[in-house]
Design a protein around this motif. Structure first.
Motif, PDB file in Angstrom:
ATOM      1  N   PHE A 119       0.839  -1.199   0.000  1.00  9.07           N
ATOM      2  CA  PHE A 119       0.000   0.000   0.000  1.00  9.07           C
ATOM      3  C   PHE A 119       0.878   1.254   0.000  1.00  9.07           C
ATOM      4  CE2 PHE A 119      -3.816  -2.096   2.396  1.00  9.07           C
ATOM      5  CZ  PHE A 119      -4.024  -2.929   1.308  1.00  9.07           C
ATOM      6  N   ASN A 120       0.392   2.309  -0.643  1.00  6.43           N
ATOM      7  CA  ASN A 120       1.125   3.569  -0.670  1.00  6.43           C
ATOM      8  C   ASN A 120       1.297   4.111   0.753  1.00  6.43           C
ATOM      9  OD1 ASN A 120       0.997   6.757  -0.751  1.00  6.43           O
ATOM     10  ND2 ASN A 120       1.871   6.082  -2.694  1.00  6.43           N
ATOM     11  N   PRO A 121       2.531   4.354   1.197  1.00  6.18           N
ATOM     12  CA  PRO A 121       2.746   4.751   2.596  1.00  6.18           C
ATOM     13  C   PRO A 121       2.100   6.079   2.972  1.00  6.18           C
ATOM     14  CG  PRO A 121       4.789   4.874   1.322  1.00  6.18           C
ATOM     15  CD  PRO A 121       3.804   4.159   0.470  1.00  6.18           C
ATOM     16  N   PHE A 122       2.040   7.022   2.038  1.00  6.72           N
ATOM     17  CA  PHE A 122       1.397   8.308   2.345  1.00  6.72           C
ATOM     18  C   PHE A 122      -0.103   8.117   2.539  1.00  6.72           C
ATOM     19  CE2 PHE A 122      -0.081  12.651   0.822  1.00  6.72           C
ATOM     20  CZ  PHE A 122       0.222  13.282   2.013  1.00  6.72           C
ATOM     21  N   PHE A 123      -0.711   7.305   1.676  1.00 12.02           N
ATOM     22  CA  PHE A 123      -2.136   6.983   1.816  1.00 12.02           C
ATOM     23  C   PHE A 123      -2.384   6.287   3.156  1.00 12.02           C
ATOM     24  CE2 PHE A 123      -5.868   4.915  -0.787  1.00 12.02           C
ATOM     25  CZ  PHE A 123      -6.783   5.432   0.117  1.00 12.02           C
ATOM     26  N   VAL A 124      -1.535   5.338   3.500  1.00 13.86           N
ATOM     27  CA  VAL A 124      -1.675   4.611   4.759  1.00 13.86           C
ATOM     28  C   VAL A 124      -1.565   5.555   5.949  1.00 13.86           C
ATOM     29  CG1 VAL A 124      -0.590   2.900   6.278  1.00 13.86           C
ATOM     30  CG2 VAL A 124      -0.915   2.397   3.846  1.00 13.86           C
ATOM     31  N   SER A 125      -0.638   6.508   5.888  1.00 12.11           N
ATOM     32  CA  SER A 125      -0.478   7.447   7.002  1.00 12.11           C
ATOM     33  C   SER A 125      -1.728   8.279   7.217  1.00 12.11           C
ATOM     34  CB  SER A 125       0.732   8.356   6.762  1.00 12.11           C
ATOM     35  OG  SER A 125       0.487   9.287   5.724  1.00 12.11           O
ATOM     36  N   LEU A 126      -2.389   8.652   6.122  1.00 11.80           N
ATOM     37  CA  LEU A 126      -3.637   9.411   6.231  1.00 11.80           C
ATOM     38  C   LEU A 126      -4.756   8.562   6.804  1.00 11.80           C
ATOM     39  CD1 LEU A 126      -3.550  11.305   2.816  1.00 11.80           C
ATOM     40  CD2 LEU A 126      -3.036  12.244   5.065  1.00 11.80           C
ATOM     41  N   VAL A 127      -4.816   7.296   6.375  1.00  7.67           N
ATOM     42  CA  VAL A 127      -5.818   6.378   6.914  1.00  7.67           C
ATOM     43  C   VAL A 127      -5.623   6.211   8.421  1.00  7.67           C
ATOM     44  CG1 VAL A 127      -6.582   3.967   6.954  1.00  7.67           C
ATOM     45  CG2 VAL A 127      -6.209   5.130   4.771  1.00  7.67           C
ATOM     46  N   ASP A 128      -4.387   6.007   8.824  1.00  6.80           N
ATOM     47  CA  ASP A 128      -4.097   5.809  10.242  1.00  6.80           C
ATOM     48  C   ASP A 128      -4.487   7.026  11.069  1.00  6.80           C
ATOM     49  OD1 ASP A 128      -3.128   3.302   9.767  1.00  6.80           O
ATOM     50  OD2 ASP A 128      -1.015   3.889   9.743  1.00  6.80           O
ATOM     51  N   SER A 129      -4.273   8.232  10.534  1.00  3.41           N
ATOM     52  CA  SER A 129      -4.519   9.441  11.312  1.00  3.41           C
ATOM     53  C   SER A 129      -5.954   9.938  11.225  1.00  3.41           C
ATOM     54  CB  SER A 129      -3.574  10.562  10.862  1.00  3.41           C
ATOM     55  OG  SER A 129      -3.803  10.876   9.489  1.00  3.41           O
ATOM     56  N   LEU A 130      -6.654   9.609  10.116  1.00  5.67           N
ATOM     57  CA  LEU A 130      -7.986  10.183   9.903  1.00  5.67           C
ATOM     58  C   LEU A 130      -9.137   9.190  10.048  1.00  5.67           C
ATOM     59  CD1 LEU A 130      -7.183  12.409   6.786  1.00  5.67           C
ATOM     60  CD2 LEU A 130      -7.371  13.147   9.162  1.00  5.67           C
ATOM     61  N   GLN A 131      -8.946   7.973   9.575  1.00  6.84           N
ATOM     62  CA  GLN A 131     -10.069   7.032   9.539  1.00  6.84           C
ATOM     63  C   GLN A 131      -9.820   5.767  10.353  1.00  6.84           C
ATOM     64  OE1 GLN A 131     -10.272   7.227   5.095  1.00  6.84           O
ATOM     65  NE2 GLN A 131     -12.459   7.467   5.433  1.00  6.84           N
ATOM     66  N   GLY A 132      -8.593   5.298  10.357  1.00  9.04           N
ATOM     67  CA  GLY A 132      -8.237   4.207  11.252  1.00  9.04           C
ATOM     68  C   GLY A 132      -8.832   2.849  10.946  1.00  9.04           C
ATOM     69  N   TYR A 133      -9.217   2.578   9.696  1.00  9.48           N
ATOM     70  CA  TYR A 133      -9.765   1.253   9.421  1.00  9.48           C
ATOM     71  C   TYR A 133      -8.644   0.237   9.250  1.00  9.48           C
ATOM     72  CZ  TYR A 133      -9.129   2.785   4.498  1.00  9.48           C
ATOM     73  OH  TYR A 133      -8.633   3.267   3.315  1.00  9.48           O
ATOM     74  N   SER A 134      -9.004  -1.016   9.294  1.00 11.35           N
ATOM     75  CA  SER A 134      -8.033  -2.100   9.211  1.00 11.35           C
ATOM     76  C   SER A 134      -7.521  -2.258   7.786  1.00 11.35           C
ATOM     77  CB  SER A 134      -8.685  -3.408   9.667  1.00 11.35           C
ATOM     78  OG  SER A 134      -7.933  -4.522   9.245  1.00 11.35           O
ATOM     79  N   LEU A 135      -6.206  -2.205   7.627  1.00 12.56           N
ATOM     80  CA  LEU A 135      -5.616  -2.400   6.310  1.00 12.56           C
ATOM     81  C   LEU A 135      -5.874  -3.826   5.815  1.00 12.56           C
ATOM     82  CD1 LEU A 135      -2.143  -0.625   6.706  1.00 12.56           C
ATOM     83  CD2 LEU A 135      -4.384   0.374   6.169  1.00 12.56           C
TER      84      LEU A 135
END
Length: 562
Positions: free
Chosen positions: A58-74
């Motif tokens: 997964f794109n690390p920048f996209f993942v960082s946003l998910v972790d900080s904003l939405q937090g769903y399970s990768l």
């Protein structure tokens, strides 16, 4: 002598019988065609491609946003990309799945125009959505006209978005309220909310001028909208033929499918082959509105956004299953070509002016970027063709193909000549060739390289509303395993990682071994850069000025020296 006449009569009868049998042999039945197009479905969200993908891809920048904003399970996002499409997966595995397929643009309207004409829309001065919306389809260029002329009943259902809106509807309402005809409709919402709603409910947004109505471009029936979206429920954008339908009842994925089945049934009853374009709204803007419970209940992660997106995708899967079951019941399944693809990459992640967010991971994995830019994630798409009677050997193809090839393939399959002057090619010979076959030596693109339609907007000082007005232009050539991309000048203050601005760049990537485009190898392969650059400037020599896009972008694309 009597014996001789007896033999002569017998031979004559045998000849007559043989001749009649040959004469009475039925013609090869023309195939039916169902062309399913999804809106903004990403390569990685269509799980048939994810057998070897892990969350580490997964794109690390996209993942960082998910972790900080939405937090769903990768892990759940990867799982759902596969479990949401059981029926589509089966169809893909029984047909030919393309792993190296591209649209002709990174945004929807130009992409759809290239798709249905088989012509690279840049040749008409169309580089952006605004160019396409202000121009629309040209008379006599939709290849459905040739399909209809071959004896088919034709229907377009769902998103059209390749025509100009009928501004007379808007002008009439503005005049009634003593406002200038050039009043910006979208600016009325905060200042004149009642007037805004009156225009919205008039059907203006989904309207199309008569000259560009599907009924004048090869279709016997039209049920859809000429806009970038038509929300799942209660939309005022739907028109049937030339009549506005008011507020649409029901969930539009289900409604569009029922209309498709209705038209398919009419064709079967009339013993005529059908060509049906079923162009869903899903999964555009798909995290905004809740999917019906019958689809949503399949997904039980802790994230509503994740569950809801894949519920909308699952709804498409179940509806295609419904069509397949209908075709089987009518004994029309084996001779029906089903084409499935998306109009561009996923509108993945990102914040849309504070009121919605884009679609979830895997997004366009393993590719970088998203809808609106010319990283691979913006224009490399899922694509398969299924046809029991025509495809005898299932396979996965890595041949370089384009969605501009879809209708030329259909023309070839129905026995109609493909125009010589188009860019699209028939894939028919590829469908039954166990070996790979070169369809295109190369493909090329020109347009805006914007971040507004996905997670990269987080790197911009602008917003979803206006970033594309400042974004640089780009052109791309793909040949063999290489991608050459020119990106124009970046103004200072536009992107956080380039706050001082940046001069134009020309980059080369080995997309087979580096699909996420992390290593520019242009200095290592100057001959390859020279070769691919020459291809672009030869092909684009006569690309006209843009219809609406800022002309300075076009001039920058024409500069050979970087």
């Amino acid at each position: 002598m009597k014996h001789f006449f007896s033999i002569l009569v017998s031979l004559s009868a045998l000849f007559t019988l043989t001749y009649c049998k040959k004469k009475e042999q039925p013609k090869v039945q023309q195939p039916n065609v169902l062309f399913v197009l999804m809106d903004d479905l990403g390569y990685g969200q269509f799980g048939i491609y994810n057998d070897t993908i892990t969350t580490a891809d997964f794109n690390p920048f996209f993942v960082s946003l998910v972790d900080s904003l939405q937090g769903y399970s990768l892990e759940k996002s990867l799982e759902y990309s596969q479990t949401a499409i059981p029926n589509l997966t089966k169809l893909a595995k029984e047909g030919v799945t393309f792993t190296n397929a591209y649209t002709s643009s990174n945004v929807c309207s130009p992409s759809r125009l290239g798709m249905v004409t088989g012509i690279l829309q840049n040749r008409w001065g169309i580089y952006t959505n605004d160019d396409s919306e202000q121009s629309g389809i040209r008379k006599g260029t939709h290849l459905a006209e040739k399909i209809k002329a071959s004896g088919y009943k034709t229907a377009h259902i769902g998103k059209w978005h390749i025509g100009q809106r009928n501004d007379q509807i808007l002008h009439k309402i503005l005049t009634k309220h003593q406002l200038a005809k050039d009043t910006n409709f979208y600016l009325l919402k905060p200042t004149h909310p009642e007037l805004f709603n009156e225009i919205r409910e008039s059907g203006y947004l989904g309207s199309v001028v008569e000259s560009q109505n599907p009924l004048n471009h090869g279709f016997d029936y039209y049920y859809g909208y000429n806009h970038w979206a038509s929300q799942y429920y209660n939309s005022y954008n739907i028109w049937e033929n030339r009549t506005h339908l008011g507020k649409q009842a029901g969930y539009n994925t289900d409604v569009f499918t029922e209309k498709a089945i209705e038209k398919i049934d009419e064709s079967i009853q009339e013993n005529k082959p059908f060509y049906v374009q079923l162009h869903y709204h899903a999964v555009h803007d798909s995290v905004e509105l809740k999917a019906p419970d019958k689809y949503l209940k399949k997904f039980n992660s802790d994230s509503f956004e994740l569950n809801n997106f894949y519920a909308h995708l699952y709804a498409v899967d179940r509806n295609i299953e419904k069509i397949v079951d209908f075709l089987k019941a009518k004994e029309a399944y084996k001779n029906t070509i089903i084409v499935f693809t998306s109009d561009n990459g996923a509108m993945s992640g990102g914040s849309y002016d504070g009121h919605k967010s884009g679609s979830p991971l895997p997004g366009n994995t393993p590719f970088s970027g998203h809808k609106g830019n010319y990283y691979l994630g913006g224009f490399r798409v899922p694509f398969f063709i299924h046809w029991p009677n025509g495809i005898k050997q299932q396979k996965i193809s890595n041949s370089l193909v384009s969605t501009m090839d879809i209708l030329p393939t259909v023309l070839d399959a129905v026995g109609t000549k493909i125009p010589d002057s188009i860019d699209g090619k028939s894939l028919l010979s590829l469908l039954n060739n166990p070996r790979e076959e070169k369809i295109h030596d190369y493909l090329l693109w020109s347009g805006v390289h914007a971040t507004k339609w996905g997670y990269l907007i987080a790197n911009s000082t602008k917003t979803h509303a206006d970033e594309d007005q400042f974004a640089p232009p780009a052109w791309v050539v793909i040949k063999d395993n290489y991608l050459l991309r020119f990106t124009g000048k970046i103004e200072a203050g536009l992107y956080y990682d380039q706050m001082a601005g940046r001069a134009p760049v020309l980059e080369l990537f080995d997309i087979k071994n580096d699909p996420s485009e992390t290593r520019d190898i242009s200095k290592d392969h100057p001959d390859k850069v020279k070769e691919m650059k020459a291809i672009y400037f030869k092909e684009s020599k006569n690309f006209p000025r843009p219809i609406h896009w800022e002309e300075s972008n076009w001039h920058e694309l024409k500069k050979e020296k970087v």
